[in-house]
Design a protein around this motif. Structure first.
Motif, PDB file in Angstrom:
ATOM      1  N   SER A  91      30.620  -8.614 -64.104  1.00 27.57           N
ATOM      2  CA  SER A  91      30.133  -9.567 -64.192  1.00 27.57           C
ATOM      3  C   SER A  91      29.363 -10.024 -62.765  1.00 27.57           C
ATOM      4  O   SER A  91      28.495 -10.676 -62.530  1.00 27.57           O
ATOM      5  CB  SER A  91      31.134 -10.796 -64.452  1.00 27.57           C
ATOM      6  OG  SER A  91      32.020 -10.747 -63.380  1.00 27.57           O
ATOM      7  N   SER A  92      29.788  -9.097 -61.870  1.00 32.07           N
ATOM      8  CA  SER A  92      29.175  -9.249 -60.508  1.00 32.07           C
ATOM      9  C   SER A  92      27.891  -8.587 -60.172  1.00 32.07           C
ATOM     10  O   SER A  92      27.269  -8.405 -59.327  1.00 32.07           O
ATOM     11  CB  SER A  92      29.965  -8.984 -59.428  1.00 32.07           C
ATOM     12  OG  SER A  92      30.482  -7.346 -59.460  1.00 32.07           O
ATOM     13  N   GLY A  93      27.656  -7.695 -61.552  1.00 32.94           N
ATOM     14  CA  GLY A  93      26.328  -6.899 -61.305  1.00 32.94           C
ATOM     15  C   GLY A  93      26.627  -5.600 -60.773  1.00 32.94           C
ATOM     16  O   GLY A  93      25.608  -4.728 -60.567  1.00 32.94           O
ATOM     17  N   ARG A  94      28.027  -5.344 -60.632  1.00 30.54           N
ATOM     18  CA  ARG A  94      28.229  -3.814 -60.168  1.00 30.54           C
ATOM     19  C   ARG A  94      29.147  -3.146 -60.900  1.00 30.54           C
ATOM     20  O   ARG A  94      29.887  -3.777 -61.551  1.00 30.54           O
ATOM     21  CB  ARG A  94      28.998  -3.941 -58.743  1.00 30.54           C
ATOM     22  CG  ARG A  94      28.080  -4.802 -57.678  1.00 30.54           C
ATOM     23  CD  ARG A  94      29.087  -5.285 -56.573  1.00 30.54           C
ATOM     24  NE  ARG A  94      29.349  -4.233 -55.579  1.00 30.54           N
ATOM     25  CZ  ARG A  94      30.644  -3.768 -55.024  1.00 30.54           C
ATOM     26  NH1 ARG A  94      31.496  -4.270 -55.761  1.00 30.54           N
ATOM     27  NH2 ARG A  94      30.502  -2.734 -54.305  1.00 30.54           N
ATOM     28  N   TYR A 109      28.320  -7.005 -49.166  1.00 28.68           N
ATOM     29  CA  TYR A 109      29.097  -7.678 -50.264  1.00 28.68           C
ATOM     30  C   TYR A 109      30.576  -7.670 -50.398  1.00 28.68           C
ATOM     31  O   TYR A 109      31.130  -6.328 -50.473  1.00 28.68           O
ATOM     32  CB  TYR A 109      28.327  -7.079 -51.665  1.00 28.68           C
ATOM     33  CG  TYR A 109      27.196  -7.893 -52.172  1.00 28.68           C
ATOM     34  CD1 TYR A 109      27.193  -9.394 -51.957  1.00 28.68           C
ATOM     35  CD2 TYR A 109      26.275  -7.211 -53.115  1.00 28.68           C
ATOM     36  CE1 TYR A 109      26.045 -10.094 -52.376  1.00 28.68           C
ATOM     37  CE2 TYR A 109      25.292  -8.104 -53.325  1.00 28.68           C
ATOM     38  CZ  TYR A 109      24.931  -9.096 -53.403  1.00 28.68           C
ATOM     39  OH  TYR A 109      24.109 -10.333 -53.727  1.00 28.68           O
ATOM     40  N   GLY A 114      33.725  -8.051 -53.100  1.00 24.35           N
ATOM     41  CA  GLY A 114      34.323  -8.280 -54.348  1.00 24.35           C
ATOM     42  C   GLY A 114      35.662  -8.184 -54.439  1.00 24.35           C
ATOM     43  O   GLY A 114      36.217  -8.912 -55.193  1.00 24.35           O
ATOM     44  N   SER A 130      29.043 -18.071 -58.231  1.00 28.75           N
ATOM     45  CA  SER A 130      29.372 -16.895 -59.003  1.00 28.75           C
ATOM     46  C   SER A 130      28.951 -15.442 -58.087  1.00 28.75           C
ATOM     47  O   SER A 130      28.045 -15.607 -57.328  1.00 28.75           O
ATOM     48  CB  SER A 130      28.781 -16.742 -60.272  1.00 28.75           C
ATOM     49  OG  SER A 130      27.574 -16.760 -60.388  1.00 28.75           O
ATOM     50  N   GLY A 131      29.521 -14.392 -58.584  1.00 28.14           N
ATOM     51  CA  GLY A 131      29.136 -13.221 -58.138  1.00 28.14           C
ATOM     52  C   GLY A 131      29.805 -12.727 -56.796  1.00 28.14           C
ATOM     53  O   GLY A 131      30.555 -13.623 -56.350  1.00 28.14           O
TER      54      GLY A 131
END
Length: 255
Positions: free
Chosen positions: A78-81, A135, A137, A185-186
């Motif tokens: 969902s975080s694009g990773r 970043y 996570g 988010s993210g």
């Protein structure tokens, strides 16, 4: 002055070749510890350093990451990773010139001392302001959270290899304030202080010439590329041209 196009993959190789010559890293390789934290750019650096010390056997860049960004439509979180730690080989930890296979920053952070060096990739740089950010996570701060204990607590050198494709224009402290508040988010964003090392520093290290970012972009495999204007003596520019030609056919990262 002469202009050169450098793709993201070629930029990673260029940065890696230059860091092999870096005085701080070489001193730590001789007597101390170098920790190359897993990441795509750092995979090239590990490859070059391990080749230099004749310990490249058993190393592969393909799984040398904890999370990577892929194009839309791929198997991402969902975080694009995408996160894939299957067959993760560990970070590259080199102590007194010997690769300690299988170890990570978490295994050695408490033993690091002044004179040791950590290399950690970043996700954003504001080059004009000399800012870099990572970043986050992991709810515990990930590898940079562990690294900063040593960097701030014991003056361990932190080198931040990063391609100019990751340039942003806003103040990174301001961006972090926006991204880190509850309800957003993210991934989170952590500005960090260290030695930012881009293609510009790499060209300076290897040829003595000065480079400046003048344009960017492209298609058909040149997406994310940068144009650098390189200036210096005729010998320096010729050296830069030979260097960039030697890495220009570097293939895009695959895993």
């Amino acid at each position: 002055m002469k202009q050169f196009l450098i793709t993201p993959a070629a930029g990673k190789r260029l940065i890696a070749k230059a860091l092999v010559k870096h005085g701080t890293i070489n001193k730590a390789l001789e007597s101390g510890t170098v920790v190359i934290i897993a990441g795509t750019t750092n995979g090239y650096i590990a490859e070059e350093i391990l080749s230099k010390i004749d310990q490249i056997d058993d190393f592969s860049r393909k799984k040398f990451f904890r999370g990577i960004v892929l194009p839309p439509g791929g198997p991402v979180t969902s975080s694009g990773r995408i996160s894939d730690e299957s067959c993760f080989p560990g970070d590259v930890v080199i102590k007194d010139g010997v690769w300690q296979k299988g170890l990570t920053i978490f295994d050695v952070v408490n033993d690091l001392k002044e004179g040791d060096t950590i290399l950690k990739g970043v996700n954003a740089i504001n080059y004009s302001n000399g800012q870099a950010a990572i970043y986050i996570g992991d709810p515990l701060g990930g590898t940079i959270g562990a690294s900063l204990q040593a960097v701030v607590g014991r003056r361990i050198r932190l080198i931040l290899p990063v391609g100019l494709e990751k340039r942003v224009f806003a103040d990174l402290n301001h961006l972090a304030l926006k991204l880190n508040i509850p309800g957003v988010s993210g991934p989170r964003l952590l500005p960090v202080t260290g030695e930012i090392f881009t293609e510009i520093e790499a060209i300076k290290e290897l040829t003595g010439s000065e480079a400046e970012l003048v344009a960017g972009g492209g298609v058909s495999g040149a997406e994310g590329s940068i144009w650098l204007a390189v200036s210096g003596s005729e010998e320096q520019i010729n050296s830069a041209e030979k260097l960039i030609k030697s890495i220009s056919s570097e293939k895009p990262f695959e895993f």
